[in-house]
Write a protein that holds these residues in place. Structure first.
Motif, mmCIF file in Angstrom:
data_model
loop_
_atom_site.group_PDB
_atom_site.id
_atom_site.type_symbol
_atom_site.label_atom_id
_atom_site.label_comp_id
_atom_site.label_asym_id
_atom_site.label_seq_id
_atom_site.Cartn_x
_atom_site.Cartn_y
_atom_site.Cartn_z
ATOM 1 N N ASN A 13 0.791 -1.225 0.000
ATOM 2 C CA ASN A 13 0.000 0.000 0.000
ATOM 3 C C ASN A 13 0.828 1.282 0.000
ATOM 4 O O ASN A 13 0.288 2.364 0.125
ATOM 5 N N GLY A 14 2.151 1.182 -0.129
ATOM 6 C CA GLY A 14 2.989 2.355 -0.296
ATOM 7 C C GLY A 14 3.625 2.945 0.953
ATOM 8 O O GLY A 14 4.491 3.808 0.855
ATOM 9 N N SER A 15 3.234 2.501 2.121
ATOM 10 C CA SER A 15 3.800 3.052 3.356
ATOM 11 C C SER A 15 5.310 2.817 3.435
ATOM 12 O O SER A 15 6.065 3.711 3.811
ATOM 13 N N GLY A 54 14.084 -3.319 2.903
ATOM 14 C CA GLY A 54 12.955 -3.080 3.783
ATOM 15 C C GLY A 54 11.734 -3.838 3.333
ATOM 16 O O GLY A 54 11.509 -4.019 2.140
ATOM 17 N N GLY A 55 10.973 -4.275 4.311
ATOM 18 C CA GLY A 55 9.747 -4.986 3.988
ATOM 19 C C GLY A 55 8.624 -4.611 4.930
ATOM 20 O O GLY A 55 8.838 -4.472 6.138
ATOM 21 N N ALA A 56 7.453 -4.436 4.354
ATOM 22 C CA ALA A 56 6.270 -4.215 5.172
ATOM 23 C C ALA A 56 5.923 -5.529 5.860
ATOM 24 O O ALA A 56 6.150 -6.612 5.316
ATOM 25 N N LEU A 57 5.389 -5.424 7.054
ATOM 26 C CA LEU A 57 4.952 -6.604 7.796
ATOM 27 C C LEU A 57 3.452 -6.787 7.614
ATOM 28 O O LEU A 57 2.679 -5.848 7.781
ATOM 29 N N TYR A 58 3.079 -8.010 7.278
ATOM 30 C CA TYR A 58 1.676 -8.379 7.148
ATOM 31 C C TYR A 58 1.465 -9.680 7.898
ATOM 32 O O TYR A 58 2.061 -10.699 7.540
ATOM 33 N N LEU A 124 -1.527 2.618 7.676
ATOM 34 C CA LEU A 124 -2.627 2.002 6.949
ATOM 35 C C LEU A 124 -3.763 3.005 6.909
ATOM 36 O O LEU A 124 -4.271 3.422 7.953
ATOM 37 N N ARG A 125 -4.103 3.410 5.709
ATOM 38 C CA ARG A 125 -5.126 4.447 5.530
ATOM 39 C C ARG A 125 -6.269 3.924 4.672
ATOM 40 O O ARG A 125 -6.135 2.926 3.970
ATOM 41 N N GLN A 129 -5.311 -1.683 -0.010
ATOM 42 C CA GLN A 129 -5.633 -2.924 -0.706
ATOM 43 C C GLN A 129 -5.611 -4.094 0.258
ATOM 44 O O GLN A 129 -4.870 -4.097 1.233
ATOM 45 N N GLY A 130 -6.400 -5.101 -0.043
ATOM 46 C CA GLY A 130 -6.366 -6.348 0.707
ATOM 47 C C GLY A 130 -7.510 -6.476 1.694
ATOM 48 O O GLY A 130 -7.910 -5.509 2.344
#
Length: 168
Positions: A13-15, A54-58, A124-125, A129-130
């Motif tokens: 989502n771009g964060s 870097g990686g976003a955490l999901y 997260l705004r 997506q998702g």
């Protein structure tokens, strides 16, 4: 010679993009040649003297593009100064205390002899997506918990370490 640094990142989502761009900008301010690129778009790391991933955490997992990047380039990454960052907690905990890397990142750090890792707050705004992201937002748990002062401070530490490495 100025070190050329890649800041590769995985995000949905771009964060994490904004965090990676802030890291690259802070490295540039330290007179390093740095660029931030989506991990999925990087085909070769040979031209870089150092890498930050870097990686976003999901759901407790690092973004798939960041994981694939590390696996695909593991030999080249093992031969360069390497740092990792994660982004994701949707609360202020990342600004309050050190959050250890998720197990996959911890194992990669050990295998590749990475210099370090940090976790930054996520964002997260509305419009994310998702299915899971939409559920989190419906439950009122979204928001922006990124601390760009902390990002810039960490990147400045990376720059100091790189300028201290002979031949880099």
């Amino acid at each position: 010679m100025t070190a050329k640094v890649l800041v590769a990142y995985g995000t949905t989502n771009g964060s994490t993009t904004r965090i990676a761009e802030s890291v690259a900008r802070a490295l540039q301010e330290a007179d390093l040649d740095a660029e931030a690129l989506p991990a999925a778009s990087v085909t070769d790391v040979a031209m870089y003297n150092a890498v930050v991933v870097g990686g976003a955490l999901y759901l407790g997992r690092w973004h798939k593009d960041a994981r694939r990047f590390v696996r695909r380039h593991r030999r080249a990454l093992a031969a360069r100064p390497l740092w990792f960052f994660s982004s994701g907690p949707l609360d202020p905990t990342a600004s309050e205390r050190e959050i250890p890397p998720v197990p996959w990142v911890r194992r990669a750090m050990t295998r590749l002899d990475a210099y370090g890792h940090v976790t930054f707050g996520g964002c997260l705004r509305e419009g994310a997506q998702g299915r899971m992201a939409r559920m989190i937002l419906r439950n009122g748990q979204g928001g922006d918990f990124r601390d760009f002062d902390a990002v810039e401070s960490w990147a400045a530490d990376v720059a100091k370490a790189l300028t201290a490495v002979p031949g880099r």
